[in-house]
Design a protein around this motif. Structure first.
Motif, PDB file in Angstrom:
ATOM      1  N   ASP A 116       0.870  -1.177   0.000  1.00  0.00           N
ATOM      2  CA  ASP A 116       0.000   0.000   0.000  1.00  0.00           C
ATOM      3  C   ASP A 116       0.909   1.231   0.000  1.00  0.00           C
ATOM      4  O   ASP A 116       1.430   1.642   1.044  1.00  0.00           O
ATOM      5  CB  ASP A 116      -0.897  -0.011   1.243  1.00  0.00           C
TER       6      ASP A 116
ATOM      7  N   GLY B  16      -9.637  -3.340  -4.325  1.00  0.00           N
ATOM      8  CA  GLY B  16      -9.492  -2.163  -5.160  1.00  0.00           C
ATOM      9  C   GLY B  16      -9.350  -2.487  -6.635  1.00  0.00           C
ATOM     10  O   GLY B  16      -9.588  -3.612  -7.093  1.00  0.00           O
TER      11      GLY B  16
ATOM     12  N   ASP C 108      -7.686   2.796  -4.386  1.00  0.00           N
ATOM     13  CA  ASP C 108      -7.670   1.847  -3.277  1.00  0.00           C
ATOM     14  C   ASP C 108      -6.666   0.751  -3.604  1.00  0.00           C
ATOM     15  O   ASP C 108      -6.847  -0.010  -4.557  1.00  0.00           O
ATOM     16  CB  ASP C 108      -9.072   1.252  -3.089  1.00  0.00           C
TER      17      ASP C 108
END
Length: 517
Positions: free
Chosen positions: A437, A490, A485
């Protein structure tokens, strides 16, 4: 260590957003949750915000940025101080006068010089010692005639002058004649030993007529003039501990009482009977007086001496101190670290690293402070960084696909291409590159590589950002993922979908020995 909100402000400021520039300037001016106090950087961002028309920016510059910092940004900063002075900010008028008369700003601008002279006279009449001394210097030791104010202001100024010791231009040279002062100033710049020899008779004459210590000076409402304070401060710095104890102590106390921060620091350490590193001194006061030590060290710290806050942290850790408090010591230690004290930064880093098992983010804080200390040449911090964040290894799986990265891939699969660039920059494994991320990983000074939620065999680790190239590349990649996302639900899908996309676009990709799919 900048938090996510501050990172957003930094990015906005770099992109040219005036409100973000103002907010970032405030953070550096007053200190933020994760950003250290840094006045020169604050001036930079406040100046950029002021250029875009934000009045609050130049008001903050005029009120809080001293001329010693602003002189390095001449002549651009003069207009902000001029505006702030016109708006009624007295500190801005004094700073404007100092920039014009002491640092050579506005040398060819007659109107600005005239305005600076008026501002200096107004500040001197208001009782500001720096303004009075600068005005006295420009008058060459002769009585000054300040422009007559209105009658009410004249009565107020006369009352103020009567209430404080008279040391302005007409008698500023009583103890140090102007020619002696100029000679001493030249000696100070050339040879400190010769300066002390020449200044010693003047110092003894001053000490003979002055109070015995700071408490007596306070009781007598005695205040040294700027030239006297400068003599006291410089002699206190040069006098060795082997000098007459009474002379050195009186010199320190009077200089500290007059507001000289280095003398306040030295006096505080003397009362605590320790050196700047917190180690006990064999010579000094017979009985330690922590109460008086804390008072003087606090005054020095409030004037910007990080060494004073560090010394306070040492005092609050001493077992013999009746008010010993680890939390108080830690707060002073962090304040010293924020102001750039190398030893405090090292201790903050090591403290955070020791507490990493109770707080998962402690390793991020440890890396932040250790990087700061290592940047100042601390070898111990550099060695500790090697334990906190191992140097990234070259991603072996990338060697087989570097030649396969084409313009077509960059245009059709920008997210995948960005992840591959991250892997090449920071030595990420295949699973780390595909699952990271990016927004959450960026901590400003390091990259937190943590994919345990999606890939159980992985381990959390830190990768330090050491070069401007890495920082710029990461900023660009974070902007790419900003509105996306990055989780399994996502746009990019789960790990198997991402891995399938990688192998589809790059069929020659090799296996990952450690984290095979």
């Amino acid at each position: 260590m900048a938090n996510r909100e501050e990172l957003g402000i930094i990015r906005g400021a770099r992109a040219g957003d005036a409100d973000c520039q103002l907010a970032l300037g405030k953070l550096y001016l007053f200190g933020g949750a994760g950003l250290p106090l840094n006045i020169p950087t604050a001036l930079h961002w406040l100046g950029r915000a002021a250029q875009q028309g934000l009045d609050e920016a130049w008001r903050l510059i005029g009120r809080h940025i001293p001329s010693e910092i602003a002189q390095h940004a001449l002549p651009d900063v003069l207009r902000w101080y001029e505006r702030a002075h016109d708006a009624g900010i007295q500190a801005a008028g004094l700073a404007l006068a100092q920039l014009v008369f002491q640092h050579g700003g506005g040398r060819d601008n007659t109107a600005l010089t005239h305005k600076a002279r008026q501002a200096l006279e107004a500040a001197a009449d208001a009782g500001l010692p720096q303004a009075q001394w600068l005005l006295a210097q420009r008058a060459g030791g002769r009585p000054l005639t300040v422009a007559p104010p209105v009658q009410r202001q004249a009565r107020q100024a006369a009352a103020r002058r009567a209430a404080r010791p008279a040391w302005r231009a007409d008698n500023a040279g009583q103890l140090i004649p102007a020619e002696d002062y100029a000679r001493l100033e030249l000696l100070w710049q050339q040879d400190h030993t010769l300066f002390l020899d020449q200044a010693r008779p003047l110092l003894r004459r001053l000490l003979a007529s002055a109070p015995a210590d700071a408490e007596a000076a306070r009781a007598a409402d005695w205040l040294p003039g700027p030239s006297q304070l400068l003599l006291l401060a410089r002699c206190a710095e040069l006098l060795s501990p082997s000098a007459t104890d009474a002379e050195l102590q009186q010199c320190r106390e009077l200089a500290a009482y007059g507001g000289e921060r280095n003398a306040q620091l030295a006096l505080g350490l003397w009362f605590a009977r320790m050196d700047g590193d917190g180690k006990r001194q064999s010579n000094g006061i017979a009985a330690v007086n922590f109460k008086r030590a804390i008072r003087w060290l606090t005054l020095a710290g409030e004037q910007g001496l990080a060494e004073a806050w560090f010394a306070l942290s040492r005092i609050y850790l001493k077992p013999e101190f009746s008010q010993r408090c680890v939390a108080e010591a830690q707060s002073y230690l962090e304040r010293a670290a924020e102001m750039g004290h190398c030893g405090a930064q090292l201790e903050c880093g090591m403290y955070a690293w020791r507490n990493r098992r109770t707080d998962e983010q402690s390793d991020v804080r440890a890396a932040f402070w250790l990087q700061k200390a290592a940047a100042q040449g601390c070898q111990e911090a550099e060695a500790a960084l090697a334990r906190v964040a191992a140097a990234p290894k070259e991603a072996g799986w990338m060697t087989s696909i570097v030649t396969c990265l084409t313009r077509e891939l960059l245009e059709s699969q920008p997210l995948l291409a960005a992840r591959l660039e991250l892997a090449a920059l920071f030595g990420l494994s295949r699973a780390e590159a595909l699952l990271l991320d990016v927004k959450a990983a960026d901590q400003g000074h390091c990259l937190v590589v943590d994919i345990r939620a999606s890939y159980g065999r992985s381990k959390r680790r830190l990768v330090l950002l050491r070069t401007a190239r890495e920082r710029q590349a990461l900023d660009r990649i974070v902007r790419l993922f900003e509105a996306i996302d990055s989780g399994p639900d996502g746009l990019e899908g789960n790990y198997r979908q991402r891995l399938y996309r990688l192998k589809t676009w790059l069929p020659n990709v090799g296996g990952d020995d450690l984290l095979a799919a």
